[in-house]
Design a protein around this motif. Structure first.
Motif, short mmCIF file in Angstrom:
data_model
loop_
_atom_site.label_atom_id
_atom_site.label_comp_id
_atom_site.label_asym_id
_atom_site.label_seq_id
_atom_site.Cartn_x
_atom_site.Cartn_y
_atom_site.Cartn_z
N ALA A 1 0.86 -1.19 0.26
CA ALA A 1 -0.17 -0.15 -0.33
C ALA A 1 0.87 1.19 0.03
CB ALA A 1 -1.07 0.13 1.16
N SER A 2 0.31 2.27 -0.66
CA SER A 2 1.03 3.77 -0.71
C SER A 2 0.05 4.62 -0.03
CB SER A 2 1.43 4.03 -2.34
OG SER A 2 2.30 3.32 -2.75
N PHE A 3 0.87 5.50 0.43
CA PHE A 3 -0.15 6.69 1.28
C PHE A 3 0.32 8.10 0.64
CE2 PHE A 3 0.17 3.17 4.03
CZ PHE A 3 -1.16 2.96 4.61
N ASP A 4 -0.82 8.78 0.32
CA ASP A 4 -0.49 10.37 -0.15
C ASP A 4 -0.83 11.35 0.98
OD1 ASP A 4 0.12 9.09 -2.60
OD2 ASP A 4 -1.94 9.06 -3.23
N ALA A 5 0.07 12.31 1.12
CA ALA A 5 -0.21 13.65 1.69
C ALA A 5 0.25 14.77 1.20
CB ALA A 5 0.22 13.17 3.14
N GLY A 6 -0.57 15.73 1.09
CA GLY A 6 0.31 17.08 0.42
C GLY A 6 -0.82 18.16 0.10
N LEU A 7 -0.57 18.96 -0.85
CA LEU A 7 -1.63 20.06 -1.06
C LEU A 7 -2.15 19.91 -2.37
CD1 LEU A 7 1.00 23.00 0.09
CD2 LEU A 7 -1.22 22.09 1.17
N ALA A 8 -3.42 20.52 -2.41
CA ALA A 8 -4.47 20.43 -3.70
C ALA A 8 -4.87 21.86 -3.83
CB ALA A 8 -5.61 19.54 -3.36
#
Length: 296
Positions: free
Chosen positions: A107-114
């Motif tokens: 599994a991969s996880f994403d976190a950032g800005l949109a």
């Protein structure tokens, strides 16, 4: 093969094929037989391992405003990629930056800005009555995005992913908050083709709903529409189906690709009940797009 964020669904076919999620399935026998590795002749190394970029251009056919039954053509440019472990992914009328590197396996996880530019009723209003109510300002929405992707759901190269964007208008247009949850399934159909199916919804605060869906006294006097006060809540649900075709028949080596997207959304709540929709438009919203992209 490295799994990537599936929300990069736009006009870069090769990168979408590796990064987006889709609606096609293999038989249980095919899935079982290929669990231990890639199909024969399929390299585990791709142009998308490490730093890469995609550029694309397309044309979209969509409602002239949210709730309109008039449709307009508009250009749809796209830039996405990955540099130094930071991913840049496409969003409708915007992009997202992911600061968490993807896992090579698991599994991969994403976190950032949109980011999103929202020009709803800011221009190109085809309905003369709605036009009399006045054009609105363009909103610029910014906020955090989080998500997760699970690879190898039904075959060695598919993925199931979910994401949530939370954005606030920083340009002083609607001045509210928007929450966009989505879930996407992606799978290759062959070495040179892939597809994805995405389900999404939109939630907005009272400020957003009042700006786009209310009809105040002045707008009513100018247009003849009945006055209406809109409240926040869920205002839209929808689905998008995407097909991508690599033009040299190999999704792993980048190059040119063509993408076709079809979508349907249904306005709900006060977005459906507002006179802009109920009297002058339709709650049923269709979307289509075609584009060409190049990945390297």
């Amino acid at each position: 093969m490295r799994q990537r964020n599936p929300i990069a669904v736009a006009f870069v076919g090769a990168s979408i094929i590796l990064a987006a999620p889709a609606a096609a399935q293999e038989t249980a026998e095919d899935v079982t037989s290929e669990r231990r590795g890639p199909p024969e002749g399929m390299s585990t190394e791709t142009v998308f391992d490490g730093d890469w970029a995609s550029i694309g251009i397309g044309v979209a056919y969509s409602p002239s405003y949210d709730g309109s039954d008039d449709y307009v053509l508009s250009p749809a440019p796209l830039i996405q990629g990955s540099v130094g472990g930071i991913d840049i992914n496409a969003r409708p009328a915007g992009l997202a930056v992911d600061f968490i590197g993807d896992s090579a396996t698991g599994a991969s996880f994403d976190a950032g800005l949109a980011f999103r530019i929202r020009s709803n009723r800011a221009s190109r209003i085809k309905d003369d009555v709605v036009k009399l109510a006045g054009e609105l300002d363009t909103a610029i929405e910014v906020g955090p995005t989080v998500g997760a992707s699970i690879p190898r759901v039904l075959n060695p190269f598919d993925s199931l992913s979910a994401a949530v964007d939370v954005r606030w208008d920083v340009a002083g247009a609607h001045g509210g908050m928007v929450v966009d949850p989505s879930i996407t399934y992606f799978t290759p159909l062959s070495r040179g083709m892939a597809a994805s199916l995405s389900l999404s919804a939109e939630y907005a605060t009272d400020d957003y709903a009042d700006y786009y869906f209310s009809v105040d006294a002045q707008q009513s006097a100018d247009s003849g529409l009945a006055e209406y006060q809109a409240d926040g809540g869920f205002n839209k649900v929808g689905a998008n189906l995407l097909f991508a075709v690599d033009l040299d028949g190999d999704i792993t080596n980048g190059g040119f690709a063509a993408v076709l997207i079809g979508g349907y959304s249904r306005l709900i709540g006060d977005a459906k009940r507002t006179p802009y929709t109920s009297e002058r438009g339709s709650a049923d919203q269709l979307f289509s797009a075609f584009g060409i992209g190049y990945a390297f």
